[in-house]
Design a protein around this motif. Structure first.
Motif, PDB file in Angstrom:
ATOM      1  N   GLY A 143      14.638  17.374 -11.753  1.00  0.00           N
ATOM      2  CA  GLY A 143      13.565  18.135 -12.383  1.00  0.00           C
ATOM      3  C   GLY A 143      12.614  18.620 -11.307  1.00  0.00           C
ATOM      4  N   ASP A 144      11.381  18.909 -11.689  1.00  0.00           N
ATOM      5  CA  ASP A 144      10.403  19.382 -10.716  1.00  0.00           C
ATOM      6  C   ASP A 144       9.819  18.259  -9.878  1.00  0.00           C
ATOM      7  OD1 ASP A 144      10.675  22.028 -11.485  1.00  0.00           O
ATOM      8  OD2 ASP A 144       9.153  21.855 -13.046  1.00  0.00           O
ATOM      9  N   GLU A 145       9.921  17.038 -10.363  1.00  0.00           N
ATOM     10  CA  GLU A 145       9.358  15.893  -9.654  1.00  0.00           C
ATOM     11  C   GLU A 145      10.436  15.178  -8.838  1.00  0.00           C
ATOM     12  OE1 GLU A 145       6.075  14.919  -9.558  1.00  0.00           O
ATOM     13  OE2 GLU A 145       5.753  16.822 -10.594  1.00  0.00           O
ATOM     14  N   ALA A 146       9.988  14.506  -7.791  1.00  0.00           N
ATOM     15  CA  ALA A 146      10.898  13.740  -6.949  1.00  0.00           C
ATOM     16  C   ALA A 146      11.499  12.579  -7.737  1.00  0.00           C
ATOM     17  CB  ALA A 146      10.143  13.205  -5.736  1.00  0.00           C
ATOM     18  N   VAL A 147      12.728  12.256  -7.417  1.00  0.00           N
ATOM     19  CA  VAL A 147      13.426  11.108  -7.998  1.00  0.00           C
ATOM     20  C   VAL A 147      13.417  10.026  -6.925  1.00  0.00           C
ATOM     21  CG1 VAL A 147      15.636  10.311  -8.904  1.00  0.00           C
ATOM     22  CG2 VAL A 147      14.912  12.657  -9.318  1.00  0.00           C
ATOM     23  N   ASP A 148      13.191   8.763  -7.316  1.00  0.00           N
ATOM     24  CA  ASP A 148      13.170   7.710  -6.301  1.00  0.00           C
ATOM     25  C   ASP A 148      14.548   7.566  -5.655  1.00  0.00           C
ATOM     26  OD1 ASP A 148      14.528   4.966  -7.313  1.00  0.00           O
ATOM     27  OD2 ASP A 148      13.688   6.054  -9.023  1.00  0.00           O
ATOM     28  N   LYS A 163      15.064  19.532   0.575  1.00  0.00           N
ATOM     29  CA  LYS A 163      14.646  19.937  -0.766  1.00  0.00           C
ATOM     30  C   LYS A 163      15.019  18.833  -1.737  1.00  0.00           C
ATOM     31  CE  LYS A 163      15.034  24.937  -1.038  1.00  0.00           C
ATOM     32  NZ  LYS A 163      15.770  26.029  -1.669  1.00  0.00           N
ATOM     33  N   ILE A 164      14.274  18.716  -2.805  1.00  0.00           N
ATOM     34  CA  ILE A 164      14.662  17.796  -3.864  1.00  0.00           C
ATOM     35  C   ILE A 164      16.005  18.265  -4.408  1.00  0.00           C
ATOM     36  CG2 ILE A 164      14.084  16.909  -6.154  1.00  0.00           C
ATOM     37  CD1 ILE A 164      11.121  17.310  -5.405  1.00  0.00           C
ATOM     38  N   GLY A 165      16.951  17.354  -4.538  1.00  0.00           N
ATOM     39  CA  GLY A 165      18.268  17.684  -5.070  1.00  0.00           C
ATOM     40  C   GLY A 165      19.358  17.808  -4.029  1.00  0.00           C
ATOM     41  N   ILE A 166      18.989  17.677  -2.757  1.00  0.00           N
ATOM     42  CA  ILE A 166      19.981  17.821  -1.681  1.00  0.00           C
ATOM     43  C   ILE A 166      19.831  16.676  -0.684  1.00  0.00           C
ATOM     44  CG2 ILE A 166      20.851  19.283   0.178  1.00  0.00           C
ATOM     45  CD1 ILE A 166      19.617  21.681  -1.276  1.00  0.00           C
ATOM     46  N   LYS A 182      17.109  20.919 -13.187  1.00  0.00           N
ATOM     47  CA  LYS A 182      17.662  22.013 -12.393  1.00  0.00           C
ATOM     48  C   LYS A 182      18.933  21.514 -11.738  1.00  0.00           C
ATOM     49  CE  LYS A 182      13.177  23.818 -11.041  1.00  0.00           C
ATOM     50  NZ  LYS A 182      12.269  24.031  -9.928  1.00  0.00           N
ATOM     51  N   LYS A 183      19.815  22.400 -11.441  1.00  0.00           N
ATOM     52  CA  LYS A 183      21.019  22.028 -10.714  1.00  0.00           C
ATOM     53  C   LYS A 183      21.039  22.846  -9.422  1.00  0.00           C
ATOM     54  CE  LYS A 183      25.527  20.475 -11.238  1.00  0.00           C
ATOM     55  NZ  LYS A 183      25.950  19.251 -11.751  1.00  0.00           N
ATOM     56  N   SER A 184      21.168  22.190  -8.307  1.00  0.00           N
ATOM     57  CA  SER A 184      21.217  22.893  -7.035  1.00  0.00           C
ATOM     58  C   SER A 184      22.549  23.605  -6.892  1.00  0.00           C
ATOM     59  CB  SER A 184      21.038  21.911  -5.879  1.00  0.00           C
ATOM     60  OG  SER A 184      19.772  21.322  -5.926  1.00  0.00           O
ATOM     61  N   SER A 185      22.491  24.781  -6.312  1.00  0.00           N
ATOM     62  CA  SER A 185      23.714  25.532  -6.043  1.00  0.00           C
ATOM     63  C   SER A 185      24.498  24.818  -4.953  1.00  0.00           C
ATOM     64  CB  SER A 185      23.353  26.947  -5.574  1.00  0.00           C
ATOM     65  OG  SER A 185      24.458  27.559  -4.967  1.00  0.00           O
ATOM     66  N   LYS A 186      25.786  24.653  -5.164  1.00  0.00           N
ATOM     67  CA  LYS A 186      26.629  23.962  -4.187  1.00  0.00           C
ATOM     68  C   LYS A 186      26.719  24.729  -2.868  1.00  0.00           C
ATOM     69  CE  LYS A 186      28.428  20.658  -6.928  1.00  0.00           C
ATOM     70  NZ  LYS A 186      27.938  19.351  -6.853  1.00  0.00           N
ATOM     71  N   SER A 187      26.368  26.009  -2.887  1.00  0.00           N
ATOM     72  CA  SER A 187      26.440  26.802  -1.661  1.00  0.00           C
ATOM     73  C   SER A 187      25.079  26.943  -0.997  1.00  0.00           C
ATOM     74  CB  SER A 187      27.009  28.194  -1.980  1.00  0.00           C
ATOM     75  OG  SER A 187      26.132  28.862  -2.865  1.00  0.00           O
ATOM     76  N   GLU A 188      24.056  26.283  -1.549  1.00  0.00           N
ATOM     77  CA  GLU A 188      22.697  26.393  -1.023  1.00  0.00           C
ATOM     78  C   GLU A 188      22.605  25.784   0.371  1.00  0.00           C
ATOM     79  OE1 GLU A 188      18.193  25.213  -2.435  1.00  0.00           O
ATOM     80  OE2 GLU A 188      19.872  24.843  -3.762  1.00  0.00           O
ATOM     81  N   LYS A 189      22.068  26.560   1.320  1.00  0.00           N
ATOM     82  CA  LYS A 189      21.859  26.079   2.688  1.00  0.00           C
ATOM     83  C   LYS A 189      20.364  25.948   2.918  1.00  0.00           C
ATOM     84  CE  LYS A 189      25.812  26.122   5.118  1.00  0.00           C
ATOM     85  NZ  LYS A 189      26.266  25.228   6.137  1.00  0.00           N
ATOM     86  N   ILE A 245       7.882  18.790   0.925  1.00  0.00           N
ATOM     87  CA  ILE A 245       7.165  18.160  -0.175  1.00  0.00           C
ATOM     88  C   ILE A 245       7.703  16.749  -0.383  1.00  0.00           C
ATOM     89  CG2 ILE A 245       6.667  20.346  -1.339  1.00  0.00           C
ATOM     90  CD1 ILE A 245       8.924  19.602  -3.358  1.00  0.00           C
ATOM     91  N   ARG A 246       6.939  15.947  -1.104  1.00  0.00           N
ATOM     92  CA  ARG A 246       7.372  14.583  -1.435  1.00  0.00           C
ATOM     93  C   ARG A 246       8.704  14.669  -2.189  1.00  0.00           C
ATOM     94  NH1 ARG A 246       7.036  11.215  -5.831  1.00  0.00           N
ATOM     95  NH2 ARG A 246       7.017   8.999  -5.295  1.00  0.00           N
ATOM     96  N   GLY A 247       9.656  13.861  -1.770  1.00  0.00           N
ATOM     97  CA  GLY A 247      10.976  13.859  -2.396  1.00  0.00           C
ATOM     98  C   GLY A 247      11.959  14.787  -1.709  1.00  0.00           C
ATOM     99  N   GLY A 248      11.454  15.644  -0.826  1.00  0.00           N
ATOM    100  CA  GLY A 248      12.321  16.563  -0.092  1.00  0.00           C
ATOM    101  C   GLY A 248      12.046  16.524   1.395  1.00  0.00           C
ATOM    102  N   CYS A 249      11.364  15.466   1.844  1.00  0.00           N
ATOM    103  CA  CYS A 249      10.975  15.356   3.250  1.00  0.00           C
ATOM    104  C   CYS A 249      12.151  14.815   4.063  1.00  0.00           C
ATOM    105  CB  CYS A 249       9.759  14.434   3.379  1.00  0.00           C
ATOM    106  SG  CYS A 249       9.062  14.405   5.034  1.00  0.00           S
ATOM    107  N   SER A 250      12.518  15.553   5.086  1.00  0.00           N
ATOM    108  CA  SER A 250      13.623  15.178   5.957  1.00  0.00           C
ATOM    109  C   SER A 250      13.100  14.943   7.368  1.00  0.00           C
ATOM    110  CB  SER A 250      14.662  16.304   5.982  1.00  0.00           C
ATOM    111  OG  SER A 250      15.735  15.969   6.836  1.00  0.00           O
ATOM    112  N   PRO A 251      13.726  14.045   8.122  1.00  0.00           N
ATOM    113  CA  PRO A 251      13.327  13.887   9.517  1.00  0.00           C
ATOM    114  C   PRO A 251      13.775  15.076  10.372  1.00  0.00           C
ATOM    115  CG  PRO A 251      15.228  12.517   9.062  1.00  0.00           C
ATOM    116  CD  PRO A 251      14.799  13.116   7.747  1.00  0.00           C
ATOM    117  N   ILE A 252      14.627  15.905   9.811  1.00  0.00           N
ATOM    118  CA  ILE A 252      15.187  17.058  10.524  1.00  0.00           C
ATOM    119  C   ILE A 252      14.465  18.329  10.077  1.00  0.00           C
ATOM    120  CG2 ILE A 252      17.287  18.425  10.885  1.00  0.00           C
ATOM    121  CD1 ILE A 252      18.843  15.805  10.042  1.00  0.00           C
TER     122      ILE A 252
END
Length: 169
Positions: free
Chosen positions: A32-37, A140-143, A3-10, A107-114
């Protein structure tokens, strides 16, 4: 299929940073759907791995609600004894991945402290202070979001502490 994240995604993370007036830069990477290290994320984004941080959620002994958040370099491992000491606990253990979404909203791979569902006591590895900016998940995964370590600490009330075997050098 990637997947490619939209550059305007907030994300919620971006909205919270905007509301707080905190300057940041958003970085997107294909996924992809899974987290990347995190080391792979650093490589994809052409960033030194010591500037890319991961967010780990732990639990203290006893109460199910005694959770703590630790933000450490992607190449490092959390030193549980050092983390427990920073949190003022006798011991801590990693949160099970199946509990992450319910407690944090991430979710795992998209967890932020914020922007977690609840503001848990948060600790950032002291090595972050050696960097002008660091990257953490954008929620989110990808951002990834890049900002000053002190800005993250101020927003979530985090403390800096030695948290890894390689802290401070």
């Amino acid at each position: 299929m990637a997947k490619k994240s939209s550059k305007s995604e907030k994300t919620n993370v971006c909205r919270l940073l905007d509301q707080a007036g905190i300057p940041y830069q958003t970085h997107f990477y294909p996924h992809g759907d899974e987290a990347v290290d995190g080391t792979t994320v650093a490589s994809i984004l052409s960033q030194p791995p010591e500037r890319v941080f991961k967010t780990l959620v732990t639990r203290g002994p006893g109460s199910k609600n005694s959770c703590f958040v630790f933000v450490i370099p992607v190449t490092a491992e959390l030193n549980l004894k050092a983390a427990a000491k920073a949190a003022g606990q006798k011991s801590i253990e990693m949160l099970h991945v199946n509990e992450l979404l319910g407690l944090t909203g991430y979710i795992r791979g998209g967890c932020s402290p914020i922007g977690m569902k609840k503001l848990f006591p948060t600790f950032i590895d002291q090595s972050a202070l050696q960097q002008p900016t660091i990257m953490v998940s954008g929620g989110k995964i990808g951002i990834q979001v890049e900002l000053e370590p002190a800005a993250i600490a101020g927003l979530v009330g985090a403390q800096f502490a030695p948290l890894t075997a390689v802290s401070g050098g």
